[in-house]
Motif scaffolding. Structure first.
Motif, PDB file in Angstrom:
ATOM      1  N   ASP A 178      60.182  46.339  74.141  1.00 43.18           N
ATOM      2  CA  ASP A 178      59.867  45.929  72.919  1.00 43.18           C
ATOM      3  C   ASP A 178      60.611  46.837  71.900  1.00 43.18           C
ATOM      4  OD1 ASP A 178      58.660  45.396  70.179  1.00 43.18           O
ATOM      5  OD2 ASP A 178      57.136  44.491  71.185  1.00 43.18           O
ATOM      6  N   PRO A 179      61.431  46.392  70.862  1.00 44.12           N
ATOM      7  CA  PRO A 179      62.140  46.919  70.041  1.00 44.12           C
ATOM      8  C   PRO A 179      61.297  48.018  69.327  1.00 44.12           C
ATOM      9  CG  PRO A 179      62.130  44.896  69.423  1.00 44.12           C
ATOM     10  CD  PRO A 179      61.587  44.719  70.791  1.00 44.12           C
ATOM     11  N   PHE A 180      60.034  47.686  68.781  1.00 50.30           N
ATOM     12  CA  PHE A 180      59.171  48.519  68.050  1.00 50.30           C
ATOM     13  C   PHE A 180      58.587  49.581  68.811  1.00 50.30           C
ATOM     14  CE2 PHE A 180      59.439  44.443  65.630  1.00 50.30           C
ATOM     15  CZ  PHE A 180      59.705  44.936  64.496  1.00 50.30           C
ATOM     16  N   LYS A 193      60.469  51.443  70.988  1.00 54.80           N
ATOM     17  CA  LYS A 193      61.436  52.435  70.927  1.00 54.80           C
ATOM     18  C   LYS A 193      61.258  53.480  69.930  1.00 54.80           C
ATOM     19  CE  LYS A 193      66.238  52.958  71.592  1.00 54.80           C
ATOM     20  NZ  LYS A 193      67.733  52.117  71.307  1.00 54.80           N
ATOM     21  N   GLU A 196      63.159  51.412  65.289  1.00 49.82           N
ATOM     22  CA  GLU A 196      63.400  50.271  64.508  1.00 49.82           C
ATOM     23  C   GLU A 196      63.105  50.107  63.016  1.00 49.82           C
ATOM     24  OE1 GLU A 196      64.772  45.981  64.508  1.00 49.82           O
ATOM     25  OE2 GLU A 196      64.901  47.483  66.247  1.00 49.82           O
ATOM     26  N   THR A 197      62.128  50.750  62.962  1.00 51.66           N
ATOM     27  CA  THR A 197      61.528  51.047  61.480  1.00 51.66           C
ATOM     28  C   THR A 197      61.981  52.121  60.718  1.00 51.66           C
ATOM     29  OG1 THR A 197      59.556  52.005  62.099  1.00 51.66           O
ATOM     30  CG2 THR A 197      59.566  49.418  61.829  1.00 51.66           C
ATOM     31  N   ALA A 237      56.622  47.368  61.234  1.00 54.35           N
ATOM     32  CA  ALA A 237      57.445  47.374  59.805  1.00 54.35           C
ATOM     33  C   ALA A 237      56.243  47.511  58.624  1.00 54.35           C
ATOM     34  CB  ALA A 237      58.013  46.254  59.444  1.00 54.35           C
ATOM     35  N   THR A 280      65.265  59.614  73.216  1.00 56.69           N
ATOM     36  CA  THR A 280      64.675  58.296  72.935  1.00 56.69           C
ATOM     37  C   THR A 280      64.029  57.941  74.144  1.00 56.69           C
ATOM     38  OG1 THR A 280      66.759  57.925  71.767  1.00 56.69           O
ATOM     39  CG2 THR A 280      65.304  55.921  72.698  1.00 56.69           C
ATOM     40  N   GLN A 334      53.882  51.502  69.530  1.00 58.68           N
ATOM     41  CA  GLN A 334      54.890  51.049  68.539  1.00 58.68           C
ATOM     42  C   GLN A 334      54.658  51.144  67.194  1.00 58.68           C
ATOM     43  OE1 GLN A 334      54.675  46.843  69.114  1.00 58.68           O
ATOM     44  NE2 GLN A 334      52.611  46.596  68.736  1.00 58.68           N
TER      45      GLN A 334
END
Length: 293
Positions: free
Chosen positions: A159-161, A163, A181-182, A147, A131, A144
């Motif tokens: 930013d979570p996207f 990751k 995330e997606t 979605a 990761t 990133q």
């Protein structure tokens, strides 16, 4: 005193012995050390004459003494010198080229096996999952996967996207990259455009990690060789058909997400307290003295 007849007979016997000794010495000198004597030379000449006469009469040549042994030794000698060396070992430098090539075949076969296996998806071995974030050298932001299936390099650190979960495809450096995330995989279509897919089993979703000389990482698509993942200064994806390995757009840096801790335990320095170092009065010897309190 003996009779004159007995003295004469003794003298004749002595002369006979001397003449025999002289003949023996002359024969030994004519032969020489290790060389053929006169008798052997005469026999060789007679044998050669007989063989020449037999050839003229179209008869099989008579076998001379030692001739068969010479032929056999002449025939067997090349085989021994080619295959055997001193002490019964192999003669170096005289082996056929096929045997020399055979010694290099295992290395070539192993290299070919590694290349072939690096191109095949490994379904049995344990996959290594990592990761991290991909920091773009040109945009100064992170890649990133959104979605809406859009991919860009405009995410901030943490930013979570941004990751990404990277899982190995083979035992080599081929990986599959998907957003944490997606859950969408980063792939490349036949036009060189980066797209997101929910199913990343295709070869177009496999990238090869290449560590460059400047320590940056380039991601080359496994299906379209020579096409790399790239982003412009504004963070927009660039077509793989217009990318090269030396371009800044294809250079990335792998960074850990903010707040992500590695499983490795951090090593800390341990300080040890030693007594201070002092000198004696004479100065010739050095001693350890406790620190005054």
């Amino acid at each position: 005193m003996g009779s004159p007849r007995s003295a004469l007979s003794c003298l004749l016997l002595h002369l006979l012995v001397l003449s025999l000794q002289a003949q023996v010495r002359g024969a030994a000198q004519s032969r020489g050390p290790g060389g053929p004597g006169r008798v052997g030379g005469l026999e060789d000449r007679l044998c050669a004459q007989r063989s020449g006469a037999a050839r003229n009469l179209s008869d099989p040549a008579p076998s001379c003494p030692g001739e068969g042994a010479k032929e056999q030794s002449g025939r067997a000698l090349p085989k021994v010198t080619q295959r055997e060396g001193p002490g019964g070992g192999p003669a170096l430098g005289r082996e056929p080229a096929s045997l020399l090539r055979a010694g290099r075949e295992p290395q070539g076969v192993s290299q070919q096996h590694v290349r072939e296996q690096s191109l095949v998806t490994d379904q049995l071995s344990r996959r290594l999952i990592r990761t991290y974030q991909l920091y773009s050298r040109t945009s100064g932001k992170h890649v990133q996967v959104l979605a809406n299936k859009r991919i860009n390099a405009m995410a901030e650190d943490g930013d979570p996207f941004a990751k990404l979960i990277v899982e190995t495809d083979t035992f080599g450096s081929r990986v599959r990259v998907r957003g944490a995330e997606t859950g969408l995989y980063i792939c490349m279509n036949k036009k060189g455009k980066l797209i997101a897919k929910s199913n990343g089993k295709g070869k177009d979703c496999v990238f090869t990690e290449i560590v460059l000389e400047n320590n940056y990482t380039a991601l080359q698509n496994a299906k379209y060789e020579g096409w790399y993942m790239a982003f412009t200064r504004k963070g927009r994806p660039r077509k793989g058909s217009k990318t090269r390995q030396h371009q800044r757009e294809v250079h990335f840096m792998k960074r850990l997400p903010r707040g992500h801790h590695t499983t490795e335990q951090s090593l800390r320095f341990e300080f040890l307290n030693y007594p201070p170092f002092t000198r004696s009065l004479r100065g010739s010897q050095r001693t350890w003295a406790p620190e005054p309190r």
